[in-house]
Write a protein that holds these residues in place. Structure first.
Motif, mmCIF file in Angstrom:
data_model
loop_
_atom_site.group_PDB
_atom_site.id
_atom_site.type_symbol
_atom_site.label_atom_id
_atom_site.label_comp_id
_atom_site.label_asym_id
_atom_site.label_seq_id
_atom_site.Cartn_x
_atom_site.Cartn_y
_atom_site.Cartn_z
ATOM 1 N N VAL A 167 0.859 -1.177 0.000
ATOM 2 C CA VAL A 167 0.000 0.000 0.000
ATOM 3 C C VAL A 167 0.899 1.231 0.000
ATOM 4 N N TYR A 168 0.674 2.116 -0.970
ATOM 5 C CA TYR A 168 1.398 3.384 -1.021
ATOM 6 C C TYR A 168 0.387 4.505 -1.148
ATOM 7 N N THR A 169 0.612 5.580 -0.422
ATOM 8 C CA THR A 169 -0.227 6.767 -0.523
ATOM 9 C C THR A 169 0.674 7.967 -0.791
ATOM 10 N N TYR A 172 -6.352 1.691 -7.580
ATOM 11 C CA TYR A 172 -5.995 3.097 -7.413
ATOM 12 C C TYR A 172 -7.199 3.785 -6.797
ATOM 13 N N GLU A 173 -6.992 4.493 -5.686
ATOM 14 C CA GLU A 173 -8.046 5.271 -5.055
ATOM 15 C C GLU A 173 -7.641 6.734 -5.093
ATOM 16 N N LEU A 199 -2.398 3.497 -3.788
ATOM 17 C CA LEU A 199 -2.260 2.309 -4.616
ATOM 18 C C LEU A 199 -2.217 1.107 -3.686
ATOM 19 N N LEU A 200 -3.017 0.097 -4.010
ATOM 20 C CA LEU A 200 -3.002 -1.156 -3.262
ATOM 21 C C LEU A 200 -2.699 -2.293 -4.222
ATOM 22 N N TRP A 219 6.750 0.282 -7.622
ATOM 23 C CA TRP A 219 5.653 1.230 -7.418
ATOM 24 C C TRP A 219 6.103 2.609 -6.937
ATOM 25 N N PRO A 220 7.019 2.720 -5.964
ATOM 26 C CA PRO A 220 7.436 4.066 -5.556
ATOM 27 C C PRO A 220 8.057 4.864 -6.705
ATOM 28 N N ALA A 221 8.809 4.192 -7.568
ATOM 29 C CA ALA A 221 9.425 4.887 -8.708
ATOM 30 C C ALA A 221 8.350 5.367 -9.683
#
Length: 171
Positions: free
Chosen positions: A11-13, A98-99, A111-112, A131-133
């Motif tokens: 999970v990234y926000t 994607y939310e 992103l989940l 994902w972070p990139a």
């Protein structure tokens, strides 16, 4: 597909100084996505059951899937299957959601990456690196007009874990 069985593993926000319309366009438009996604083009038929494809810069299918949820400007969930049949066979499908939520003068983008079974940290290191990139490049593009160029390659620990499972790299 019963998505109730899927649990988020990554999970990234991030917060982006951009309107929801531009973030949605960046996530769903082939030409826009090429700018921040290492030249890859996202092609999506924005309806439940529609196709989801990510093409490499040379036009080959890299990721394929199906739209599971589509609430324009708010939420998009797709199956996200790398074109690597042995990987999918052993590790099962991946869901990516994607939310997009309003946040002050911009948006909160979450992103989940979810799976229907436990996946080792070594294997998840690929997504935790990629994902972070991708999201950082997206944020830079939307806020400055210039995407970040971040050289990427699969993490060695992921490759070693896949090899241990008997999953060979595609040729």
């Amino acid at each position: 597909m019963n998505i109730e069985k899927f649990k988020p593993a990554i999970v990234y926000t991030i917060y982006i100084a951009s309107p929801p319309e531009k973030v949605w366009q960046a996530l769903t438009d082939a030409e826009f996505s090429r700018k921040y996604f290492s030249g890859n083009a996202v092609e999506v038929d924005l309806k439940v059951g529609g196709t989801f494809i990510v093409r490499t810069p040379d036009g080959a299918v890299h990721i394929s899937g199906e739209v599971i949820e589509c609430d324009p400007l708010k939420r998009l969930t797709v199956t996200f299957n790398v074109n690597w049949p042995a990987l999918i066979e052993r590790l099962g499908p991946t869901l990516v959601t994607y939310e997009i939520e309003p946040a002050g003068a911009g948006v909160k983008l979450t992103l989940l990456q979810s799976h229907d079974r436990p996946i080792s940290d070594d294997i998840l290191s690929g997504g935790r690196t990629g994902w972070p990139a991708i999201l950082s490049s997206l944020k830079s593009l939307l806020e400055t007009g210039q995407a970040m160029v971040i050289p990427m390659k699969p993490p060695e620990r992921m490759l070693a874990a896949l090899k241990e499972l008997g999953i060979a790299m595609p040729t």
